[in-house]
Write a protein that holds these residues in place. Sequence first.
Motif, PDB file in Angstrom:
ATOM      1  N   ASP A   1     -77.182  25.751  12.359  1.00 54.04           N
ATOM      2  CA  ASP A   1     -78.220  25.744  11.330  1.00 54.04           C
ATOM      3  C   ASP A   1     -77.797  26.586  10.136  1.00 54.04           C
ATOM      4  O   ASP A   1     -77.409  27.753  10.281  1.00 54.04           O
ATOM      5  CB  ASP A   1     -79.519  26.290  11.928  1.00 54.04           C
ATOM      6  N   LEU A   2     -77.883  26.011   8.958  1.00 55.20           N
ATOM      7  CA  LEU A   2     -77.510  26.700   7.721  1.00 55.20           C
ATOM      8  C   LEU A   2     -78.367  27.946   7.511  1.00 55.20           C
ATOM      9  O   LEU A   2     -77.876  28.955   6.977  1.00 55.20           O
ATOM     10  CB  LEU A   2     -77.632  25.746   6.532  1.00 55.20           C
ATOM     11  N   LEU A   3     -79.620  27.911   7.944  1.00 51.46           N
ATOM     12  CA  LEU A   3     -80.502  29.067   7.797  1.00 51.46           C
ATOM     13  C   LEU A   3     -79.913  30.302   8.480  1.00 51.46           C
ATOM     14  O   LEU A   3     -79.954  31.410   7.936  1.00 51.46           O
ATOM     15  CB  LEU A   3     -81.896  28.767   8.366  1.00 51.46           C
ATOM     16  N   PHE A   4     -79.362  30.134   9.660  1.00 50.67           N
ATOM     17  CA  PHE A   4     -78.764  31.253  10.400  1.00 50.67           C
ATOM     18  C   PHE A   4     -77.631  31.879   9.588  1.00 50.67           C
ATOM     19  O   PHE A   4     -77.587  33.083   9.375  1.00 50.67           O
ATOM     20  CB  PHE A   4     -78.246  30.764  11.760  1.00 50.67           C
ATOM     21  N   TRP A   5     -76.703  31.054   9.121  1.00 48.99           N
ATOM     22  CA  TRP A   5     -75.513  31.567   8.438  1.00 48.99           C
ATOM     23  C   TRP A   5     -75.812  32.113   7.049  1.00 48.99           C
ATOM     24  O   TRP A   5     -75.248  33.131   6.641  1.00 48.99           O
ATOM     25  CB  TRP A   5     -74.427  30.489   8.397  1.00 48.99           C
TER      26      TRP A   5
END
Length: 165
Positions: free
Chosen positions: A126-130
Amino acid sequence: MNHQHHAHPAPHESHRQHTPADRSWRTAALATLHCLVGCAVGEVLGLVVGTALGLHTGATVALSIALAFVFGYALTMRGVRRAGLGLGPALKVALAADTVSIAVMELIDNSAMLAVPGAMDAGLSDLLFWTSLAGALVLAFLVTVPVNRRLIALGRGHAVVHAHH
């Protein structure tokens, strides 16, 4: 046509003398960047392992903090061991040099990660995590630079490491 090239003084700004304050900010930024590398490796590894294993948020944060300290200290120890210090003295230098810096960095980046809704629950794909993690690490760097500058000015923190290079 014969063009002779004469050396002209460069503009004033490009040859500005660096003041001790400039150097101390640079030293603090480099010390923080050094610390950030070790912390980031441990932090990322802890968050990745905790997330991959489906650990509770508290356990994931605790793991990432523990690994940030381990990798942060290990990176400093590697450098001072190369300078000839034994294992025990190298550990003492790492503890003196990095403890406050790592603690501040961990407080800021973990608080930032926890403050972003859904960041700790996001999967590794998930892009949100990174993006949350990257933003948290940048914020931690920005907050920790002045802390390290003050420690160095007091002869503490990374000033302890420089005595062994």
